[in-house]
Scaffold this motif. Structure first.
Motif, PDB file in Angstrom:
ATOM      1  N   LYS A 231       0.854  -1.190   0.000  1.00 55.49           N
ATOM      2  CA  LYS A 231       0.000   0.000   0.000  1.00 55.49           C
ATOM      3  C   LYS A 231       0.887   1.236   0.000  1.00 55.49           C
ATOM      4  CE  LYS A 231      -3.800  -2.112   2.622  1.00 55.49           C
ATOM      5  NZ  LYS A 231      -4.604  -2.026   3.873  1.00 55.49           N
ATOM      6  N   CYS A 232       0.508   2.212  -0.827  1.00 50.07           N
ATOM      7  CA  CYS A 232       1.251   3.472  -0.909  1.00 50.07           C
ATOM      8  C   CYS A 232       0.295   4.628  -0.619  1.00 50.07           C
ATOM      9  CB  CYS A 232       1.862   3.665  -2.297  1.00 50.07           C
ATOM     10  SG  CYS A 232       2.891   2.291  -2.860  1.00 50.07           S
ATOM     11  N   PHE A 233       0.738   5.566   0.183  1.00 44.92           N
ATOM     12  CA  PHE A 233      -0.073   6.724   0.545  1.00 44.92           C
ATOM     13  C   PHE A 233       0.773   7.985   0.464  1.00 44.92           C
ATOM     14  CE2 PHE A 233      -1.404   3.106   3.140  1.00 44.92           C
ATOM     15  CZ  PHE A 233      -2.767   3.033   2.902  1.00 44.92           C
ATOM     16  N   ILE A 234       0.102   9.101   0.167  1.00 43.32           N
ATOM     17  CA  ILE A 234       0.680  10.412   0.454  1.00 43.32           C
ATOM     18  C   ILE A 234      -0.131  10.990   1.602  1.00 43.32           C
ATOM     19  CG2 ILE A 234       0.980  12.772  -0.374  1.00 43.32           C
ATOM     20  CD1 ILE A 234       1.769  11.673  -3.035  1.00 43.32           C
ATOM     21  N   VAL A 235       0.559  11.346   2.675  1.00 44.85           N
ATOM     22  CA  VAL A 235      -0.093  11.757   3.910  1.00 44.85           C
ATOM     23  C   VAL A 235       0.144  13.241   4.133  1.00 44.85           C
ATOM     24  CG1 VAL A 235      -0.365  11.283   6.367  1.00 44.85           C
ATOM     25  CG2 VAL A 235       0.390   9.458   4.829  1.00 44.85           C
ATOM     26  N   GLN A 236      -0.938  13.959   4.394  1.00 46.67           N
ATOM     27  CA  GLN A 236      -0.854  15.367   4.770  1.00 46.67           C
ATOM     28  C   GLN A 236      -0.945  15.468   6.289  1.00 46.67           C
ATOM     29  OE1 GLN A 236      -4.299  18.158   4.538  1.00 46.67           O
ATOM     30  NE2 GLN A 236      -3.122  19.119   2.884  1.00 46.67           N
ATOM     31  N   HIS A 237       0.088  16.032   6.910  1.00 45.73           N
ATOM     32  CA  HIS A 237       0.142  16.192   8.355  1.00 45.73           C
ATOM     33  C   HIS A 237      -0.184  17.640   8.701  1.00 45.73           C
ATOM     34  CE1 HIS A 237       2.190  12.280   8.471  1.00 45.73           C
ATOM     35  NE2 HIS A 237       2.934  12.740   7.471  1.00 45.73           N
ATOM     36  N   THR A 238      -1.156  17.842   9.587  1.00 42.11           N
ATOM     37  CA  THR A 238      -1.610  19.178   9.968  1.00 42.11           C
ATOM     38  C   THR A 238      -1.447  19.371  11.463  1.00 42.11           C
ATOM     39  OG1 THR A 238      -3.238  19.166   8.171  1.00 42.11           O
ATOM     40  CG2 THR A 238      -3.557  20.783   9.916  1.00 42.11           C
ATOM     41  N   GLU A 239      -0.804  20.466  11.839  1.00 37.80           N
ATOM     42  CA  GLU A 239      -0.654  20.820  13.251  1.00 37.80           C
ATOM     43  C   GLU A 239      -1.291  22.188  13.480  1.00 37.80           C
ATOM     44  OE1 GLU A 239       2.766  21.790  16.631  1.00 37.80           O
ATOM     45  OE2 GLU A 239       3.343  21.076  14.634  1.00 37.80           O
ATOM     46  N   ILE A 240      -2.271  22.244  14.387  1.00 35.54           N
ATOM     47  CA  ILE A 240      -2.940  23.492  14.736  1.00 35.54           C
ATOM     48  C   ILE A 240      -2.328  23.974  16.042  1.00 35.54           C
ATOM     49  CG2 ILE A 240      -5.152  24.621  15.164  1.00 35.54           C
ATOM     50  CD1 ILE A 240      -6.492  22.359  13.619  1.00 35.54           C
ATOM     51  N   THR A 241      -1.481  24.979  15.952  1.00 33.79           N
ATOM     52  CA  THR A 241      -0.661  25.339  17.108  1.00 33.79           C
ATOM     53  C   THR A 241      -1.463  25.952  18.252  1.00 33.79           C
ATOM     54  OG1 THR A 241      -0.157  27.513  16.133  1.00 33.79           O
ATOM     55  CG2 THR A 241       1.330  25.709  15.616  1.00 33.79           C
ATOM     56  N   MET A 242      -2.551  26.660  17.948  1.00 28.69           N
ATOM     57  CA  MET A 242      -3.286  27.355  19.006  1.00 28.69           C
ATOM     58  C   MET A 242      -3.911  26.391  19.999  1.00 28.69           C
ATOM     59  SD  MET A 242      -6.122  30.380  18.748  1.00 28.69           S
ATOM     60  CE  MET A 242      -4.855  31.609  18.468  1.00 28.69           C
ATOM     61  N   VAL A 243      -4.339  25.222  19.525  1.00 30.28           N
ATOM     62  CA  VAL A 243      -4.970  24.245  20.423  1.00 30.28           C
ATOM     63  C   VAL A 243      -4.099  23.004  20.573  1.00 30.28           C
ATOM     64  CG1 VAL A 243      -7.319  25.039  19.984  1.00 30.28           C
ATOM     65  CG2 VAL A 243      -6.309  23.340  18.458  1.00 30.28           C
ATOM     66  N   ASN A 244      -2.879  23.073  20.057  1.00 29.74           N
ATOM     67  CA  ASN A 244      -1.926  21.965  20.176  1.00 29.74           C
ATOM     68  C   ASN A 244      -2.523  20.651  19.671  1.00 29.74           C
ATOM     69  OD1 ASN A 244       0.595  20.928  20.793  1.00 29.74           O
ATOM     70  ND2 ASN A 244       0.011  20.338  22.870  1.00 29.74           N
ATOM     71  N   ALA A 245      -3.190  20.725  18.504  1.00 28.20           N
ATOM     72  CA  ALA A 245      -3.816  19.542  17.909  1.00 28.20           C
ATOM     73  C   ALA A 245      -3.045  19.125  16.670  1.00 28.20           C
ATOM     74  CB  ALA A 245      -5.266  19.835  17.548  1.00 28.20           C
ATOM     75  N   GLN A 246      -2.988  17.821  16.429  1.00 25.71           N
ATOM     76  CA  GLN A 246      -2.322  17.270  15.260  1.00 25.71           C
ATOM     77  C   GLN A 246      -3.180  16.162  14.668  1.00 25.71           C
ATOM     78  OE1 GLN A 246       1.580  15.919  16.353  1.00 25.71           O
ATOM     79  NE2 GLN A 246       2.308  17.924  16.965  1.00 25.71           N
ATOM     80  N   PHE A 247      -3.218  16.085  13.352  1.00 26.19           N
ATOM     81  CA  PHE A 247      -3.901  14.974  12.695  1.00 26.19           C
ATOM     82  C   PHE A 247      -3.325  14.793  11.302  1.00 26.19           C
ATOM     83  CE2 PHE A 247      -6.428  18.793  12.045  1.00 26.19           C
ATOM     84  CZ  PHE A 247      -6.660  18.798  10.686  1.00 26.19           C
ATOM     85  N   SER A 248      -3.566  13.631  10.714  1.00 25.93           N
ATOM     86  CA  SER A 248      -3.033  13.291   9.389  1.00 25.93           C
ATOM     87  C   SER A 248      -4.157  12.776   8.506  1.00 25.93           C
ATOM     88  CB  SER A 248      -1.932  12.235   9.501  1.00 25.93           C
ATOM     89  OG  SER A 248      -0.839  12.720  10.274  1.00 25.93           O
ATOM     90  N   LYS A 249      -4.071  13.081   7.222  1.00 27.82           N
ATOM     91  CA  LYS A 249      -5.065  12.645   6.240  1.00 27.82           C
ATOM     92  C   LYS A 249      -4.353  12.098   5.009  1.00 27.82           C
ATOM     93  CE  LYS A 249      -8.884  14.342   8.269  1.00 27.82           C
ATOM     94  NZ  LYS A 249     -10.118  13.573   8.573  1.00 27.82           N
ATOM     95  N   HIS A 250      -4.897  11.007   4.442  1.00 26.16           N
ATOM     96  CA  HIS A 250      -4.390  10.485   3.177  1.00 26.16           C
ATOM     97  C   HIS A 250      -4.963  11.337   2.038  1.00 26.16           C
ATOM     98  CE1 HIS A 250      -3.977   6.274   5.230  1.00 26.16           C
ATOM     99  NE2 HIS A 250      -3.022   7.119   5.575  1.00 26.16           N
ATOM    100  N   VAL A 251      -4.104  11.894   1.185  1.00 29.76           N
ATOM    101  CA  VAL A 251      -4.570  12.712   0.062  1.00 29.76           C
ATOM    102  C   VAL A 251      -4.342  12.017  -1.271  1.00 29.76           C
ATOM    103  CG1 VAL A 251      -4.362  14.905   1.282  1.00 29.76           C
ATOM    104  CG2 VAL A 251      -2.375  13.997   0.071  1.00 29.76           C
ATOM    105  N   ALA A 252      -3.652  10.881  -1.269  1.00 28.88           N
ATOM    106  CA  ALA A 252      -3.491  10.046  -2.466  1.00 28.88           C
ATOM    107  C   ALA A 252      -3.096   8.659  -1.980  1.00 28.88           C
ATOM    108  CB  ALA A 252      -2.436  10.610  -3.414  1.00 28.88           C
TER     109      ALA A 252
END
Length: 401
Positions: A231-252
């Motif tokens: 399996k191959c993925f391109i992962v977008q990692h997002t960090e929201i600094t104001m609330v110290n939240a992080q999450f990742s999404k597969h975009v391909a």
């Protein structure tokens, strides 16, 4: 052939004050950022000894508007810069060529202004909402506004205030570098000798939006297990600094059994191609996009860039990064093994061949649109095309009294 210069304009609801901007995108070059330069035209009889003030503001929305109850707010607005535009307080301000051209064209009631982004201010980013969510978008948004008042702290009346949404973006460096990002991992198994080795190498470190990401996968199976699929993925990692939240999404992503099973003692070398595109992720909640003003120019959010010697962990706002993730399925008992290889996804810098190519199709489409949409007009003398910031509205006229 005469080249027209597009200028964006927007007027207050009462039509007495009009904003003119030569562009909506302002570029952060890491060591400096483009200034927000424009012109305001005010009807002289309207002021009556009052003044016109301007502000550059950012809104940082990190929660849904509909969830704001009991006085809890999930957004924060910061005034980054403010100044008095009319009458001008800085008589030594140097005008840009666009401002000089606009002042000549619009006459003596045109007043130039310039605002500057503070150092380390975040880039414009929008978090995509679900299709039925019509609230204000999450993310970082910039607004330039002007209002008429007796003093800077007076209450702003909507009828005499004009606001324009602008974007602060980053471009890829001119040199994409020679380094080839790679990762090498291995996995052993309980009650079984030997290991499976996985090496992933990308063909470059910086990709432009719309380009293929080529990942070369090398698998060496020195264990007694078999690799069932890849399996191959391109992962977008997002960090929201104001609330110290992080999450990742597969975009391909893709999954293949080509070359599988990789049996004990066998090897596999294969290159996989993936294209991360915003168009393939429409209506997916949480996907980060470059702050966009029109659907046709939207990209996935660009990777966050920082000055040399600094860390992205020190950046504020919404920090974006990307990686290629490869997973090997080693069967029910063997489980999965994976590795991530980081890379950067950016827009090509103006003037590069890649930028010219990416703009070619957009220009062809926009020429046809400008010919057919009312509200666009061209001045033959200065070759300036004005585009209203306000969305075009259809006037439904009821002929029956």
């Amino acid at each position: 052939m005469v080249v027209s210069v597009k200028v964006f304009k927007k007027a207050t609801p009462n039509g007495k004050v009009t904003f003119y901007l030569g562009r909506r995108d302002f570029i952060d070059h890491l060591d400096y950022c483009d200034p927000v330069d424009g012109v305001i035209v005010v009807e002289p009889d309207y002021l009556k000894n009052r003044k016109v003030f301007g502000q550059l503001a950012t809104t940082y929305r990190y929660g849904r508007e509909e969830d704001e109850v009991m006085g809890v707010k999930f957004s924060k607005e910061l005034i980054l810069s403010r100044d008095q535009i009319v009458p001008m307080t800085n008589n030594n301000m140097e005008m840009t060529p666009m401002q000089e051209k606009l002042v000549r064209k619009l006459g003596s009631h045109a007043h130039p202004f310039t605002f500057h982004f503070p150092p380390n201010s975040p880039s414009s980013v929008t978090l995509q909402q679900e299709g039925d969510d019509n609230g204000k978008p999450l993310g970082v948004e910039y607004t330039i506004r002007a209002y008429v008042a007796d003093s800077e702290d007076d209450r702003q009346h909507k009828r005499s205030m004009v606001s324009l949404v602008i974007k602060k973006l980053q471009y890829a460096p001119l040199n994409r570098g020679q380094r080839l990002p790679s990762s090498l991992v291995s996995k052993g198994f309980t009650f079984s000798n030997g290991k499976i080795s996985l090496e992933v190498t990308l063909d470059r470190e910086i990709y432009y939006h719309g380009e293929k990401v080529a990942a070369t996968v090398q698998v060496s199976n020195n264990s007694k297990k078999s690799v069932k699929s890849i399996k191959c993925f391109i992962v977008q990692h997002t960090e929201i600094t104001m609330v110290n939240a992080q999450f990742s999404k597969h975009v391909a992503q893709l999954e293949t059994k080509e070359g599988c099973p990789i049996t004990p003692g066998a090897n596999l070398t294969k290159t996989f191609y993936l294209i991360p595109l915003a168009a393939n992720n429409k209506d997916r909640h949480g996907i980060a996009l470059d702050g966009h003003l029109k659907d046709e120019d939207v990209n996935l959010a660009s990777s966050t860039m920082v000055q040399e010697g600094k860390n992205t962990g020190d950046a504020c706002g919404i920090v974006i990064s990307y990686s290629v993730r490869i997973k090997l399925n080693c069967g029910t008992l063997g489980g999965e093994m994976q590795t991530d290889v980081p890379f950067k996804l950016l827009q090509p810098a103006p003037g590069t061949i890649e930028k010219k190519r990416s703009n070619a199709m957009k220009k062809m489409k926009s020429i046809e649109q400008h010919r057919n949409v009312k509200g666009y007009y061209q001045d033959d003398d200065d070759n300036i095309v004005f585009e209203d910031f306000a969305k075009m509205r259809m006037n439904n006229v009821n002929m029956a009294d």
